[in-house]
Write a protein that holds these residues in place. Structure first.
Motif, PDB file in Angstrom:
ATOM      1  N   VAL A   1      22.614 -20.903  20.483  1.00 35.63           N
ATOM      2  CA  VAL A   1      23.926 -21.192  21.048  1.00 35.63           C
ATOM      3  C   VAL A   1      24.172 -20.248  22.219  1.00 35.63           C
ATOM      4  N   GLN A   2      24.621 -20.797  23.318  1.00 35.53           N
ATOM      5  CA  GLN A   2      24.850 -19.988  24.502  1.00 35.53           C
ATOM      6  C   GLN A   2      26.023 -20.541  25.306  1.00 35.53           C
ATOM      7  N   LEU A   3      26.840 -19.633  25.805  1.00 33.63           N
ATOM      8  CA  LEU A   3      27.935 -19.959  26.703  1.00 33.63           C
ATOM      9  C   LEU A   3      27.791 -19.073  27.930  1.00 33.63           C
ATOM     10  N   VAL A   4      27.852 -19.669  29.095  1.00 32.15           N
ATOM     11  CA  VAL A   4      27.677 -18.924  30.333  1.00 32.15           C
ATOM     12  C   VAL A   4      28.834 -19.222  31.268  1.00 32.15           C
ATOM     13  N   GLU A   5      29.609 -18.185  31.589  1.00 31.22           N
ATOM     14  CA  GLU A   5      30.723 -18.327  32.520  1.00 31.22           C
ATOM     15  C   GLU A   5      30.247 -18.101  33.950  1.00 31.22           C
ATOM     16  N   SER A   6      30.896 -18.770  34.872  1.00 30.91           N
ATOM     17  CA  SER A   6      30.622 -18.572  36.282  1.00 30.91           C
ATOM     18  C   SER A   6      31.864 -18.936  37.083  1.00 30.91           C
ATOM     19  N   GLY A   7      31.862 -18.577  38.349  1.00 27.16           N
ATOM     20  CA  GLY A   7      32.946 -18.947  39.235  1.00 27.16           C
ATOM     21  C   GLY A   7      33.907 -17.835  39.585  1.00 27.16           C
ATOM     22  N   GLY A   8      33.749 -16.685  38.960  1.00 24.58           N
ATOM     23  CA  GLY A   8      34.622 -15.570  39.266  1.00 24.58           C
ATOM     24  C   GLY A   8      34.318 -14.980  40.632  1.00 24.58           C
ATOM     25  N   GLY A   9      35.187 -14.091  41.059  1.00 28.79           N
ATOM     26  CA  GLY A   9      35.003 -13.452  42.346  1.00 28.79           C
ATOM     27  C   GLY A   9      36.269 -12.782  42.812  1.00 28.79           C
ATOM     28  N   LEU A  10      36.272 -12.407  44.074  1.00 27.93           N
ATOM     29  CA  LEU A  10      37.419 -11.761  44.702  1.00 27.93           C
ATOM     30  C   LEU A  10      38.236 -12.795  45.456  1.00 27.93           C
ATOM     31  N   VAL A  11      39.529 -12.812  45.197  1.00 31.66           N
ATOM     32  CA  VAL A  11      40.417 -13.766  45.850  1.00 31.66           C
ATOM     33  C   VAL A  11      41.741 -13.082  46.175  1.00 31.66           C
TER      34      VAL A  11
ATOM     35  N   ASN B   1      45.125 -21.490  39.909  1.00 31.44           N
ATOM     36  CA  ASN B   1      45.839 -21.567  41.174  1.00 31.44           C
ATOM     37  C   ASN B   1      46.937 -20.517  41.234  1.00 31.44           C
ATOM     38  N   SER B   2      47.418 -20.274  42.429  1.00 32.19           N
ATOM     39  CA  SER B   2      48.502 -19.316  42.648  1.00 32.19           C
ATOM     40  C   SER B   2      48.223 -17.994  41.949  1.00 32.19           C
ATOM     41  N   LEU B   3      47.040 -17.492  42.153  1.00 29.24           N
ATOM     42  CA  LEU B   3      46.611 -16.289  41.446  1.00 29.24           C
ATOM     43  C   LEU B   3      47.425 -15.067  41.842  1.00 29.24           C
ATOM     44  N   LYS B   4      47.657 -14.225  40.857  1.00 29.50           N
ATOM     45  CA  LYS B   4      48.425 -13.005  41.019  1.00 29.50           C
ATOM     46  C   LYS B   4      47.550 -11.801  40.698  1.00 29.50           C
TER      47      LYS B   4
ATOM     48  N   ALA C   1      39.278 -18.913  14.408  1.00 31.35           N
ATOM     49  CA  ALA C   1      38.429 -17.796  14.787  1.00 31.35           C
ATOM     50  C   ALA C   1      37.361 -18.235  15.786  1.00 31.35           C
ATOM     51  N   THR C   2      37.024 -17.333  16.683  1.00 24.12           N
ATOM     52  CA  THR C   2      35.933 -17.574  17.620  1.00 24.12           C
ATOM     53  C   THR C   2      34.631 -17.069  17.029  1.00 24.12           C
ATOM     54  N   ASN C   3      33.518 -17.697  17.394  1.00 25.24           N
ATOM     55  CA  ASN C   3      32.245 -17.247  16.851  1.00 25.24           C
ATOM     56  C   ASN C   3      31.139 -17.036  17.880  1.00 25.24           C
ATOM     57  N   TYR C   4      31.270 -17.601  19.060  1.00 24.72           N
ATOM     58  CA  TYR C   4      30.319 -17.356  20.132  1.00 24.72           C
ATOM     59  C   TYR C   4      31.071 -17.128  21.425  1.00 24.72           C
ATOM     60  N   TRP C   5      30.578 -16.169  22.191  1.00 23.67           N
ATOM     61  CA  TRP C   5      31.206 -15.782  23.445  1.00 23.67           C
ATOM     62  C   TRP C   5      30.198 -15.783  24.580  1.00 23.67           C
ATOM     63  N   GLY C   6      30.690 -16.040  25.760  1.00 20.55           N
ATOM     64  CA  GLY C   6      29.876 -15.868  26.942  1.00 20.55           C
ATOM     65  C   GLY C   6      29.886 -14.418  27.384  1.00 20.55           C
ATOM     66  N   GLN C   7      29.170 -14.131  28.460  1.00 11.79           N
ATOM     67  CA  GLN C   7      29.055 -12.756  28.948  1.00 11.79           C
ATOM     68  C   GLN C   7      30.242 -12.329  29.804  1.00 11.79           C
ATOM     69  N   GLY C   8      31.030 -13.274  30.240  1.00  6.63           N
ATOM     70  CA  GLY C   8      32.200 -12.989  31.039  1.00  6.63           C
ATOM     71  C   GLY C   8      31.943 -13.088  32.529  1.00  6.63           C
ATOM     72  N   THR C   9      33.000 -13.370  33.272  1.00  7.97           N
ATOM     73  CA  THR C   9      32.931 -13.401  34.725  1.00  7.97           C
ATOM     74  C   THR C   9      34.153 -12.677  35.281  1.00  7.97           C
ATOM     75  N   GLN C  10      33.926 -11.825  36.256  1.00  7.44           N
ATOM     76  CA  GLN C  10      34.985 -10.983  36.804  1.00  7.44           C
ATOM     77  C   GLN C  10      35.837 -11.756  37.797  1.00  7.44           C
ATOM     78  N   VAL C  11      37.142 -11.679  37.604  1.00 13.15           N
ATOM     79  CA  VAL C  11      38.108 -12.229  38.546  1.00 13.15           C
ATOM     80  C   VAL C  11      38.948 -11.080  39.074  1.00 13.15           C
ATOM     81  N   THR C  12      38.946 -10.905  40.374  1.00 14.89           N
ATOM     82  CA  THR C  12      39.727  -9.852  41.004  1.00 14.89           C
ATOM     83  C   THR C  12      40.659 -10.471  42.028  1.00 14.89           C
ATOM     84  N   VAL C  13      41.951 -10.251  41.848  1.00 17.35           N
ATOM     85  CA  VAL C  13      42.963 -10.777  42.758  1.00 17.35           C
ATOM     86  C   VAL C  13      43.562  -9.596  43.501  1.00 17.35           C
ATOM     87  N   SER C  14      43.260  -9.506  44.769  1.00 19.44           N
ATOM     88  CA  SER C  14      43.679  -8.351  45.553  1.00 19.44           C
ATOM     89  C   SER C  14      43.690  -8.690  47.029  1.00 19.44           C
ATOM     90  N   SER C  15      44.570  -8.012  47.759  1.00 20.75           N
ATOM     91  CA  SER C  15      44.597  -8.144  49.207  1.00 20.75           C
ATOM     92  C   SER C  15      43.534  -7.284  49.857  1.00 20.75           C
TER      93      SER C  15
END
Length: 119
Positions: free
Chosen positions: A2-12, A84-87, A105-119
């Motif tokens: 079983v595997q979960l993979v997150e993607s799409g994070g970044g700086l916005v 949308n309309s990220l803060k 309850a949760t039983n499997y997790w992905g590794q995570g993806t970083q979301v950074t909202v900054s000017s």
């Protein structure tokens, strides 16, 4: 495997948008709810959103209602979180997790993806 993979994070910038993906493998996505969670530095993990196995029920934390949309494409074995309309307070590591149902309850997790909202 079983595997979960997150993607799409970044700086916005504040007010911007990101679309996170949670790609599942090793199990049939149709039978499970998928939740999105986030954890900011120094803070506890919090639930952000959840979608039922059928996609017929969705849930959102009050802090993201009206801004985030969760969806699923079982044919692609993928769950999405449109943000949308990220803060700046949305800045966190975002995780997806498998659940028997939303609220269970949760039983499997992905590794995570970083979301950074900054000017």
């Amino acid at each position: 495997q079983v595997q979960l993979v997150e993607s799409g994070g970044g700086l916005v910038q504040p007010g911007g948008s990101l679309r996170l993906s949670c790609a599942a493998s090793g199990f049939t996505l149709d039978y499970y709810a998928i939740g999105w969670f986030r954890q900011a530095p120094g803070k506890e993990r919090e639930g952000v959103s959840c979608i039922s196995s059928s996609g017929g029920n969705t849930y959102y934390a009050d802090s993201v209602k009206g801004r985030f949309t969760i969806s699923r494409d079982n044919a692609k074995n993928t769950v999405y979180l449109q943000m949308n309309s990220l803060k700046p307070e949305d800045t966190a590591v975002y995780y997806c997790a498998r659940q028997r149902s939303c609220g269970a309850a949760t039983n499997y997790w992905g590794q995570g993806t970083q979301v950074t909202v900054s000017s």
